[in-house]
Design a protein around this motif. Structure first.
Motif, PDB file in Angstrom:
ATOM      1  N   GLU A 381       0.833  -1.205   0.000  1.00 17.17           N
ATOM      2  CA  GLU A 381       0.000   0.000   0.000  1.00 17.17           C
ATOM      3  C   GLU A 381       0.867   1.255   0.000  1.00 17.17           C
ATOM      4  O   GLU A 381       0.548   2.252  -0.665  1.00 17.17           O
ATOM      5  N   LEU A 382       1.984   1.237   0.741  1.00 16.93           N
ATOM      6  CA  LEU A 382       2.894   2.381   0.753  1.00 16.93           C
ATOM      7  C   LEU A 382       3.610   2.526  -0.585  1.00 16.93           C
ATOM      8  O   LEU A 382       3.737   3.639  -1.119  1.00 16.93           O
ATOM      9  N   MET A 383       4.069   1.410  -1.147  1.00 12.65           N
ATOM     10  CA  MET A 383       4.782   1.470  -2.421  1.00 12.65           C
ATOM     11  C   MET A 383       3.885   1.963  -3.548  1.00 12.65           C
ATOM     12  O   MET A 383       4.348   2.601  -4.490  1.00 12.65           O
ATOM     13  N   ALA A 384       2.581   1.669  -3.465  1.00  5.49           N
ATOM     14  CA  ALA A 384       1.650   2.150  -4.487  1.00  5.49           C
ATOM     15  C   ALA A 384       1.552   3.665  -4.477  1.00  5.49           C
ATOM     16  O   ALA A 384       1.260   4.286  -5.508  1.00  5.49           O
ATOM     17  N   LYS A 385       1.818   4.272  -3.323  1.00  2.46           N
ATOM     18  CA  LYS A 385       1.775   5.734  -3.229  1.00  2.46           C
ATOM     19  C   LYS A 385       3.087   6.365  -3.673  1.00  2.46           C
ATOM     20  O   LYS A 385       3.131   7.552  -4.005  1.00  2.46           O
ATOM     21  N   ARG A 386       4.174   5.597  -3.675  1.00  2.00           N
ATOM     22  CA  ARG A 386       5.495   6.125  -4.026  1.00  2.00           C
ATOM     23  C   ARG A 386       6.174   5.234  -5.067  1.00  2.00           C
ATOM     24  O   ARG A 386       7.234   4.653  -4.826  1.00  2.00           O
ATOM     25  N   PRO A 387       5.578   5.058  -6.211  1.00  2.00           N
ATOM     26  CA  PRO A 387       6.138   4.112  -7.196  1.00  2.00           C
ATOM     27  C   PRO A 387       7.506   4.509  -7.719  1.00  2.00           C
ATOM     28  O   PRO A 387       8.311   3.655  -8.093  1.00  2.00           O
ATOM     29  N   THR A 388       7.811   5.831  -7.754  1.00  5.31           N
ATOM     30  CA  THR A 388       9.097   6.264  -8.291  1.00  5.31           C
ATOM     31  C   THR A 388      10.252   5.817  -7.402  1.00  5.31           C
ATOM     32  O   THR A 388      11.328   5.419  -7.886  1.00  5.31           O
ATOM     33  N   ALA A 389      10.012   5.851  -6.090  1.00  7.40           N
ATOM     34  CA  ALA A 389      11.076   5.499  -5.148  1.00  7.40           C
ATOM     35  C   ALA A 389      11.184   3.994  -4.921  1.00  7.40           C
ATOM     36  O   ALA A 389      12.094   3.537  -4.222  1.00  7.40           O
ATOM     37  N   LEU A 390      10.297   3.240  -5.516  1.00  8.07           N
ATOM     38  CA  LEU A 390      10.234   1.806  -5.264  1.00  8.07           C
ATOM     39  C   LEU A 390      11.558   1.108  -5.540  1.00  8.07           C
ATOM     40  O   LEU A 390      12.043   0.317  -4.732  1.00  8.07           O
ATOM     41  N   LYS A 391      12.176   1.412  -6.689  1.00  8.80           N
ATOM     42  CA  LYS A 391      13.371   0.691  -7.108  1.00  8.80           C
ATOM     43  C   LYS A 391      14.544   0.922  -6.168  1.00  8.80           C
ATOM     44  O   LYS A 391      15.480   0.114  -6.120  1.00  8.80           O
ATOM     45  N   TYR A 392      14.514   2.006  -5.401  1.00  9.47           N
ATOM     46  CA  TYR A 392      15.654   2.358  -4.552  1.00  9.47           C
ATOM     47  C   TYR A 392      15.451   1.943  -3.092  1.00  9.47           C
ATOM     48  O   TYR A 392      16.210   2.340  -2.226  1.00  9.47           O
ATOM     49  N   THR A 393      14.439   1.162  -2.875  1.00  8.97           N
ATOM     50  CA  THR A 393      14.197   0.675  -1.518  1.00  8.97           C
ATOM     51  C   THR A 393      14.689  -0.765  -1.380  1.00  8.97           C
ATOM     52  O   THR A 393      14.754  -1.517  -2.364  1.00  8.97           O
ATOM     53  N   GLY A 394      15.021  -1.152  -0.155  1.00  4.79           N
ATOM     54  CA  GLY A 394      15.415  -2.532   0.106  1.00  4.79           C
ATOM     55  C   GLY A 394      14.264  -3.494  -0.119  1.00  4.79           C
ATOM     56  O   GLY A 394      14.469  -4.675  -0.412  1.00  4.79           O
ATOM     57  N   LEU A 395      13.061  -2.972  -0.028  1.00  7.47           N
ATOM     58  CA  LEU A 395      11.885  -3.828  -0.205  1.00  7.47           C
ATOM     59  C   LEU A 395      11.755  -4.319  -1.638  1.00  7.47           C
ATOM     60  O   LEU A 395      11.254  -5.417  -1.879  1.00  7.47           O
ATOM     61  N   PHE A 396      12.203  -3.512  -2.605  1.00  8.41           N
ATOM     62  CA  PHE A 396      12.087  -3.889  -4.006  1.00  8.41           C
ATOM     63  C   PHE A 396      12.851  -5.187  -4.285  1.00  8.41           C
ATOM     64  O   PHE A 396      12.393  -6.040  -5.052  1.00  8.41           O
ATOM     65  N   GLN A 397      14.006  -5.334  -3.640  1.00  7.35           N
ATOM     66  CA  GLN A 397      14.810  -6.527  -3.859  1.00  7.35           C
ATOM     67  C   GLN A 397      14.151  -7.784  -3.296  1.00  7.35           C
ATOM     68  O   GLN A 397      14.484  -8.904  -3.684  1.00  7.35           O
ATOM     69  N   GLN A 398      13.197  -7.612  -2.380  1.00  2.49           N
ATOM     70  CA  GLN A 398      12.534  -8.753  -1.772  1.00  2.49           C
ATOM     71  C   GLN A 398      11.235  -9.128  -2.466  1.00  2.49           C
ATOM     72  O   GLN A 398      10.597 -10.117  -2.097  1.00  2.49           O
ATOM     73  N   LEU A 399      10.850  -8.359  -3.480  1.00  2.85           N
ATOM     74  CA  LEU A 399       9.643  -8.697  -4.237  1.00  2.85           C
ATOM     75  C   LEU A 399       9.898  -9.910  -5.126  1.00  2.85           C
ATOM     76  O   LEU A 399      11.039 -10.180  -5.510  1.00  2.85           O
ATOM     77  N   PRO A 400       8.856 -10.643  -5.491  1.00  2.00           N
ATOM     78  CA  PRO A 400       9.023 -11.760  -6.422  1.00  2.00           C
ATOM     79  C   PRO A 400       9.619 -11.286  -7.749  1.00  2.00           C
ATOM     80  O   PRO A 400       9.311 -10.181  -8.228  1.00  2.00           O
ATOM     81  N   LEU A 401      10.479 -12.102  -8.355  1.00  2.00           N
ATOM     82  CA  LEU A 401      11.194 -11.721  -9.568  1.00  2.00           C
ATOM     83  C   LEU A 401      10.241 -11.349 -10.701  1.00  2.00           C
ATOM     84  O   LEU A 401      10.477 -10.381 -11.433  1.00  2.00           O
ATOM     85  N   THR A 402       9.150 -12.101 -10.844  1.00  2.00           N
ATOM     86  CA  THR A 402       8.187 -11.824 -11.921  1.00  2.00           C
ATOM     87  C   THR A 402       7.628 -10.417 -11.803  1.00  2.00           C
ATOM     88  O   THR A 402       7.522  -9.683 -12.793  1.00  2.00           O
ATOM     89  N   LEU A 403       7.252 -10.039 -10.593  1.00  2.00           N
ATOM     90  CA  LEU A 403       6.678  -8.712 -10.382  1.00  2.00           C
ATOM     91  C   LEU A 403       7.726  -7.623 -10.579  1.00  2.00           C
ATOM     92  O   LEU A 403       7.444  -6.560 -11.164  1.00  2.00           O
ATOM     93  N   LYS A 404       8.958  -7.869 -10.146  1.00  2.00           N
ATOM     94  CA  LYS A 404      10.027  -6.878 -10.322  1.00  2.00           C
ATOM     95  C   LYS A 404      10.266  -6.587 -11.805  1.00  2.00           C
ATOM     96  O   LYS A 404      10.365  -5.416 -12.211  1.00  2.00           O
ATOM     97  N   GLN A 405      10.331  -7.629 -12.608  1.00  2.00           N
ATOM     98  CA  GLN A 405      10.572  -7.433 -14.040  1.00  2.00           C
ATOM     99  C   GLN A 405       9.418  -6.679 -14.702  1.00  2.00           C
ATOM    100  O   GLN A 405       9.632  -5.815 -15.559  1.00  2.00           O
ATOM    101  N   PHE A 406       8.201  -7.014 -14.300  1.00  2.00           N
ATOM    102  CA  PHE A 406       7.038  -6.336 -14.886  1.00  2.00           C
ATOM    103  C   PHE A 406       7.040  -4.851 -14.516  1.00  2.00           C
ATOM    104  O   PHE A 406       6.784  -3.991 -15.356  1.00  2.00           O
ATOM    105  N   LEU A 407       7.353  -4.535 -13.251  1.00  2.00           N
ATOM    106  CA  LEU A 407       7.340  -3.144 -12.799  1.00  2.00           C
ATOM    107  C   LEU A 407       8.442  -2.332 -13.454  1.00  2.00           C
ATOM    108  O   LEU A 407       8.271  -1.137 -13.728  1.00  2.00           O
ATOM    109  N   GLU A 408       9.584  -2.940 -13.733  1.00  2.00           N
ATOM    110  CA  GLU A 408      10.677  -2.220 -14.389  1.00  2.00           C
ATOM    111  C   GLU A 408      10.303  -1.786 -15.798  1.00  2.00           C
ATOM    112  O   GLU A 408      10.804  -0.782 -16.310  1.00  2.00           O
ATOM    113  N   ASP A 409       9.422  -2.541 -16.446  1.00  2.00           N
ATOM    114  CA  ASP A 409       9.011  -2.216 -17.809  1.00  2.00           C
ATOM    115  C   ASP A 409       7.823  -1.253 -17.850  1.00  2.00           C
ATOM    116  O   ASP A 409       7.430  -0.799 -18.937  1.00  2.00           O
TER     117      ASP A 409
END
Length: 499
Positions: A381-409
């Protein structure tokens, strides 16, 4: 042997014929001939023949059970009684060997396999009293193996007992097990014997006095029973439950129990213990079930208000909103990062509460090799409010790989909507289901959040959600048309169609 020597002597030293020797000794001619020709009189050592009789068809199966026991704890292995009971369960129509013959059969097999056996002693007490102790038992929950513990309560007068299985023997497990048993039997024993377990006793003082832990003391006051404690290293003082620990292990936890949910399994255990009371007391004085009714007459009345079993303590969340409790890590919410929260821990669950004692998240309590529990919803819910900062958080690295790749695109708006949808999926079901839906959506070519949501609905409901579409007033109302098939009947005549 003397007769053989005489035959050999008559032939060798007196030169008698075989026929003459037969007449002298009274033996058959062929017998005389056999021993005259025999020249090897060494003793041949042969293994003793094991005659298993009716049990021979089950030999391989029983050997497999005993061999599999090597992987189980020493006290959680098959006894002869358990082997007998299992053979009766598996072959109710054809197995007709006695328990005594099975005991002899298993003893011989264990001797071959070099196994040992244990024994214990019983102890009597007046009606209404109970004894409590933990035992160790390995079990499998949802494919994960735990070296757990089972709480045993015995009623020495009737020789009845109940047990509950846990992943630890901490105070929460002790009290939760006793509470469940009290509620099941509808009463509380007047006096309960314990050993000096640290979950109940803080310190043993002079003259047998003890300082009790606050949690145990509150529990004892709530239910009103008297607690008695054995002298140090004197397990014989509660021999009834010592015996019951072994009995429950052999009859309830062999082979290793395997199930999906521990709490549901514990409910089944209580019912199985009730059924076990449909047998004779070991002294032959009646059914345990009937004697247990005499125990229950002496029990204290159960409190109307149930005791809430939990341990609470205050901890500080780290920068990610994670907290440490009992050497393990639990997530809470990024909104409480760096702030103090309250842990409310029971035997099975851990709740994280904010400063107003409102629930933030509820975790399954970790035991064994489990080190961290992560509930993603507050973070999504917090990441949905701050999508730009998502990639620079430690939480991004803990997301499932499929979701990470989709969000990067994704672009900014797509990323924002995808995180909202992902949070919605997780809240509606769980993390694994949400990830599975995203993977399926991407495989089918989804490139936006709405398509992922449609895929999720299809997987979990079997159909797409029906949406109401408001129509403007300018759209004319159409009359319902009902087709009339009678006109086709006029074209049909006997024997075919009109020409």
């Amino acid at each position: 042997m003397e007769q053989i020597y005489r035959i050999k002597y008559l032939k060798k030293f007196e030169g008698k014929s075989l026929r003459k020797i037969a007449n002298i000794t009274g033996h058959d001619f062929e017998t005389v001939k056999k021993y005259v020709e025999q020249d090897n009189f060494n003793i041949e050592i042969r293994p003793k023949q094991i005659r298993s009789g009716k049990l021979s068809p089950y030999r391989d199966l029983v050997i497999k059970w005993l061999t599999d026991d090597i992987r189980a704890p020493h006290k959680q292995r098959h006894t002869a009684k358990r082997v007998y009971d299992r053979l009766l369960e598996i072959y109710p129509d054809e197995f007709d060997a006695s328990e005594r013959s099975v005991r002899s059969f298993v003893a011989k097999l264990k001797a071959e396999l070099k196994f040992d056996k244990n024994a214990s002693l019983p102890l009597d007490h007046p009606p209404g009293e109970a004894q409590v102790d933990f035992g160790e038992a390995r079990f499998i929950e949802n494919g994960t193996t735990y070296d757990g513990h089972y709480l045993n309560i015995s009623y020495p007068y009737s020789n009845g007992g109940h047990t509950q299985l846990f992943k630890s023997e901490n105070q929460e497990c002790l009290l939760e097990g006793l509470k469940a048993i009290f509620e099941h039997i509808g009463g509380v024993p007047t006096a309960i014997w314990f050993d000096n377990m640290s979950t109940a006793v803080k310190k043993i003082k002079d003259y047998g006095e003890r300082d009790l832990t606050k949690g145990f003391l509150r529990f004892m006051l709530h239910y009103g029973f008297k607690s008695n404690f054995c002298n140090p290293n004197s397990g014989n003082e509660k021999g009834s439950v010592e015996n019951k620990v072994g009995y429950h292990r052999r009859n309830l936890f062999v082979p290793l129990p395997e199930f999906k949910d521990l709490r549901e399994y514990n409910k089944q255990l209580l019912n199985r213990c009730d059924q076990d009371m449909q047998r004779q007391h070991y002294k032959g004085i009646g059914l345990i079930r009937d004697l247990f009714e005499e125990d229950k007459k002496e029990f204290l009345k159960l409190q109307e208000i149930p005791f809430e079993v939990y341990l609470h303590e205050f901890v500080k969340a780290d920068n990610y909103g994670k907290v440490r409790f009992d050497t393990r890590i639990y997530s809470s919410s990024p909104s409480v990062a760096g702030r103090q929260v309250m842990i409310k821990a029971g035997a099975h669950d851990v709740e994280v509460l904010d400063s107003d004692c409102s629930l933030i998240v509820k975790h399954k309590r970790l035991y064994g090799q489990e080190k961290e529990s992560m509930i993603w919803l507050p973070y999504l819910e917090l990441m949905a409010k701050r999508p730009t900062a998502l990639k620079y958080t430690g939480l991004f690295q803990q997301l499932p790989l499929t979701l990470k790749q989709f969000l990067e695109d994704c672009d900014y708006e797509c990323k924002k909507q995808t995180l909202k949808i992902f949070a919605r999926m997780t809240a509606d079901t769980d993390m694994a289901t949400a990830v599975a839906a995203i993977e399926e959506g991407i495989r089918c070519g989804a490139r936006d959040a709405d398509s992922l949501w449609v895929t999720y609905c299809r997987i979990n409901s079997g159909s797409l959600p029906v949406m109401d579409v408001p129509l403007p007033d300018t759209v004319p109302e159409l009359n319902r048309f009902t087709p009339d098939i009678n006109v086709y009947d006029e074209l049909i005549v006997s024997g075919g169609f009109k020409s």
